[in-house]
Write an enzyme that holds these catalytic residues in place. Structure first.
Site, PDB file in Angstrom:
ATOM      1  CD  GLU A 203      39.179  40.260  38.331  1.00 54.78           C
ATOM      2  OE1 GLU A 203      38.106  39.679  38.590  1.00 54.78           O
ATOM      3  OE2 GLU A 203      39.659  41.128  39.077  1.00 54.78           O
TER       4      GLU A 203
ATOM      5  CG  PHE B 127      47.170  43.199  42.810  1.00 55.03           C
ATOM      6  CD1 PHE B 127      48.468  43.488  43.199  1.00 55.03           C
ATOM      7  CD2 PHE B 127      46.141  44.016  43.252  1.00 55.03           C
ATOM      8  CE1 PHE B 127      48.737  44.571  44.029  1.00 55.03           C
ATOM      9  CE2 PHE B 127      46.414  45.104  44.084  1.00 55.03           C
ATOM     10  CZ  PHE B 127      47.704  45.381  44.478  1.00 55.03           C
TER      11      PHE B 127
ATOM     12  CG  PHE C  36      42.953  39.871  41.187  1.00 57.76           C
ATOM     13  CD1 PHE C  36      43.352  39.091  42.276  1.00 57.76           C
ATOM     14  CD2 PHE C  36      42.801  41.235  41.376  1.00 57.76           C
ATOM     15  CE1 PHE C  36      43.604  39.677  43.513  1.00 57.76           C
ATOM     16  CE2 PHE C  36      43.047  41.825  42.614  1.00 57.76           C
ATOM     17  CZ  PHE C  36      43.452  41.048  43.688  1.00 57.76           C
ATOM     18  CB  ILE C  37      45.303  36.817  35.229  1.00 54.76           C
ATOM     19  CG1 ILE C  37      45.001  36.801  33.729  1.00 54.76           C
ATOM     20  CG2 ILE C  37      46.241  35.672  35.593  1.00 54.76           C
ATOM     21  CD1 ILE C  37      46.206  37.067  32.848  1.00 54.76           C
TER      22      ILE C  37
ATOM     23  CG  HIS D 164      47.467  41.609  46.629  1.00 53.73           C
ATOM     24  ND1 HIS D 164      46.669  40.820  47.413  1.00 53.73           N
ATOM     25  CD2 HIS D 164      46.660  42.584  46.140  1.00 53.73           C
ATOM     26  CE1 HIS D 164      45.436  41.303  47.420  1.00 53.73           C
ATOM     27  NE2 HIS D 164      45.397  42.368  46.660  1.00 53.73           N
TER      28      HIS D 164
END
Lengths: 346, 328
Positions: B60, B83, B86-87, B129
């Site tokens: 990411e 999703f 995950f940022i 999620h």
């Protein structure tokens, strides 16, 4: 890992092909880097520079000059805090750099950020941040843009420290570059210390270059205090990257003769053995290069002044320029947070 | 007009921007060969090629960083987070690298990137999620934050985000992807929804509901139920969380004098807290009741249905809070 010895024959050739005018220019650049460091330390000590740290680069000059000298004008660099002279080698004026150090309105960042956190995409200088590893990943994006433009032969030289090779973004960046065969040359300036932490607490392998194995790319571990070694390796790496073979990692083994920054001089002689510092003082790249030049038989002693006084004058004039140039207006602190110039109707 | 799902609206906006501007490219995990985990980029690889539809490693940081570096060199990258949870891996790139870039380049190097992906709960996605972490970026200078609720806005806001010269974090609520359908304009109309403009989705008299994302639909359901009780809700869909359209909010507050702020994220330190503070600062005299908030409990989004339902706000929660406000 590839070593220089394997390609010894070939690597010797590059620096031997340089003209006398090149040799003089290289000598002067080494001195520019040395004087830049000395004069800013002095300015800080004497209170002429009152804000911000001076990150020393004494002893690391051969890396800055050796890695930039063989570049093309359209190549990219992303210098870090011990590479300030690289900004000048790649086209910024000394005045601009000094305005940045003094936080002036004319600085590339308009006084917003300090020291090496600046760039100029028109000169191919990519802006780095304090998170050294993160710039390696950003470099991939600059190179991706070149790929989209069909310019796969433009190389980006990303500087980093041995400590930053322990970060996640370093891994993600080099991995991405290797997967996509981007022309990225990662120059790891292994000066043995990340602030106070020695390299063996940052890197588990004997050399940083061994990390390259994991990415399936060439890794060199070289004497970073030997200009010719740096220059030759860089030429080889450039040929590799330009040919579309992907990234190269060059570990330039050197030593941080000073503290992490000017505030750290006392403690830096406590967390490291003084004998170690003295040993590396003897490996100073400047006298080594001068000796090499004299041995070529092309130079008289008098042609190689220590230091070249005109360079000292040039730097002093730039410092004076910065000191006398205007401070940023307070309200400009709120400018350049968003860019609304494009609008949405492109 | 084309009648499409929320997901299809986003897909079309991306497709049309890719067709319009060769500088636009996409990068993310599984977006090429597979067309994305939710199928947002299905068919893109065949049309635009692997240089513009980049199947990235699970990185990411690198995915966002490639967009940042390419933006510095004149491109417009759109990064997909498989999703939005995950940022967090790419947080530094958004906050410290992209967000600051224009500032530390003396205004010379804008970073037009979009970081987009599915967010939000109500689908049993469990801890990683389901999250709505828009407050992280709401708090970050230099970044814009968008979360549409309807296909037309998703379409127009995505186009605006890609053309905007700043980093935009674009939240697509996965609960809406295939549940919500609606009309969007034809491609040739070049439809744009300006960032920073809220939209009143329902006009009412008694209470102003300020909300965004999936909660807009919950608020509209609540409004319908309360109508029968004689309580009239005005529902404002923020669409863009940052910049915040205070003008639309304050106009409505001056009319209704009662405010309910609804958001799906944990209550403490959420976007609603800032909106509440601003209303208190700027329209205190117009208020007839305390500003109220309906939000998730200060917990994670758990997996089991009874747990998830307990944590996340519901239509009932909005109805009860509105009744309380109406009676105040």
């Amino acid at each position: 890992m590839r070593t220089r010895r394997k390609n010894g024959q070939q690597t010797v050739a590059y620096h031997q092909r340089l003209e006398k005018s090149d040799l003089i220019e290289i000598y002067r650049r080494l001195w520019f880097a040395r004087l830049f460091d000395e004069m800013l330390y002095d300015a800080k000590k004497k209170g002429r520079l009152r804000r911000g740290n001076v990150y020393g680069s004494r002893g690391q000059e051969a890396i800055m000059v050796g890695t930039t000298y063989p570049l093309r004008p359209d190549d990219f660099v992303s210098p870090i805090h011990r590479d300030m002279p690289v900004f000048v080698f790649r086209g910024m004026t000394v005045e601009q750099v000094m305005c940045q150090v003094w936080g002036k309105a004319e600085a590339p960042t308009r006084g917003k950020d300090s020291w090496s956190h600046m760039g100029d995409m028109n000169l191919g200088i990519v802006h780095s941040t304090s998170m050294l590893g993160s710039t390696i990943a950003v470099a991939c994006g600059v190179l991706w843009a070149q790929r989209l433009d069909g310019r796969r032969d433009r190389v980006l030289v990303a500087y980093t420290g041995e400590g930053a090779t322990a970060t996640g973004p370093f891994h993600e960046g080099v991995n991405f570059a290797a997967v996509h065969k981007l022309p990225l040359i990662v120059v790891v300036e292994n000066n043995q210390y990340a602030y106070s932490t020695p390299v063996e607490l940052e890197v588990p392998t004997k050399t940083v270059a061994e990390r390259a194995k994991g990415y399936g790319i060439p890794g060199y571990s070289i004497d970073g205090n030997d200009f010719n070694a740096v220059y030759d390796t860089m030429c080889e790496a450039l040929a590799h990257a330009r040919a579309g073979n992907g990234p190269v990692l060059i570990e330039c083994v050197t030593y941080r003769l000073q503290g992490h920054a000017d505030h750290d001089e006392t403690r830096a002689r406590q967390y490291r053995p003084v004998e170690e510092i003295e040993l590396w003082e003897k490996r100073d790249p400047l006298p080594r290069y001068r000796e090499y030049l004299l041995n070529t038989g092309l130079f008289e002693e008098s042609e190689l002044p220590t230091p070249p006084l005109d360079i000292k004058l040039q730097i002093e004039q730039a410092i004076a320029y910065a000191i006398n140039s205007p401070d940023p207006e307070p309200h400009t602190a709120l400018e350049d947070i968003y860019d609304e110039s494009a609008g949405v109707s492109l | 007009m084309r009648e499409v799902t929320f997901l299809e609206a986003i897909r079309l906006a991306l497709w049309e921007e890719m067709e319009r501007d060769p500088n636009v490219f996409l990068i993310g995990e599984d977006i090429g060969r597979m067309g994305g985990a939710f199928g947002v980029t299905e068919g893109f690889l065949a049309r635009f090629g692997a240089d513009r539809v980049v199947d990235a490693p699970i990185s990411e940081t690198a995915i966002i960083a490639v967009c940042v570096g390419a933006a510095a060199a004149g491109k417009r990258g759109v990064a997909e987070m498989q999703f939005m949870d995950f940022i967090s891996y790419g947080f530094d790139q958004v906050v410290n690298v992209a967000g600051t870039y224009l500032y530390r380049s003396g205004g010379k190097t804008p970073i037009p990137i979009v970081v987009r992906g599915p967010s939000g709960g109500y689908v049993g996605g469990s801890l990683y999620h389901s999250q709505q972490f828009e407050a992280w970026f709401f708090h970050t200078p230099g970044v814009k934050v968008v979360q549409p609720a309807f296909p037309d806005d998703a379409y127009g806001l995505m186009k605006a985000s890609i053309r905007d010269n700043n980093p935009v974090v674009f939240y697509e609520h996965k609960y809406l992807y295939r549940r919500i359908k609606g009309p969007i304009p034809e491609a040739h109309e070049d439809y744009i929804v300006k960032l920073g403009s809220a939209r009143v989705r329902r006009y009412g008299e008694d209470i102003t509901v300020v909300t965004y994302g999936a909660m807009v639909h919950f608020a509209l359901d609540a409004a319908q139920r309360l109508e029968k009780e004689g309580i009239s809700l005005e529902v404002i869909d923020l669409r863009t969380i940052k910049p915040l359209d205070m003008k639309t909010i304050l106009e409505s507050v001056r009319k209704t004098s009662k405010v309910l702020i609804v958001y799906e994220a944990p209550k403490t330190g959420g976007v609603g807290a800032e909106i509440s503070a601003r209303i208190a600062e700027q329209a205190f005299e117009w208020l007839d009741a305390p500003i109220m908030r309906v939000a998730a409990k200060d917990a994670f989004v758990p997996f089991a249905e009874p747990l998830e339902k307990y944590v996340l706000p519901s239509v009932d929660d909005i109805v009860f809070a509105a009744r309380e406000l109406a009676a105040y």
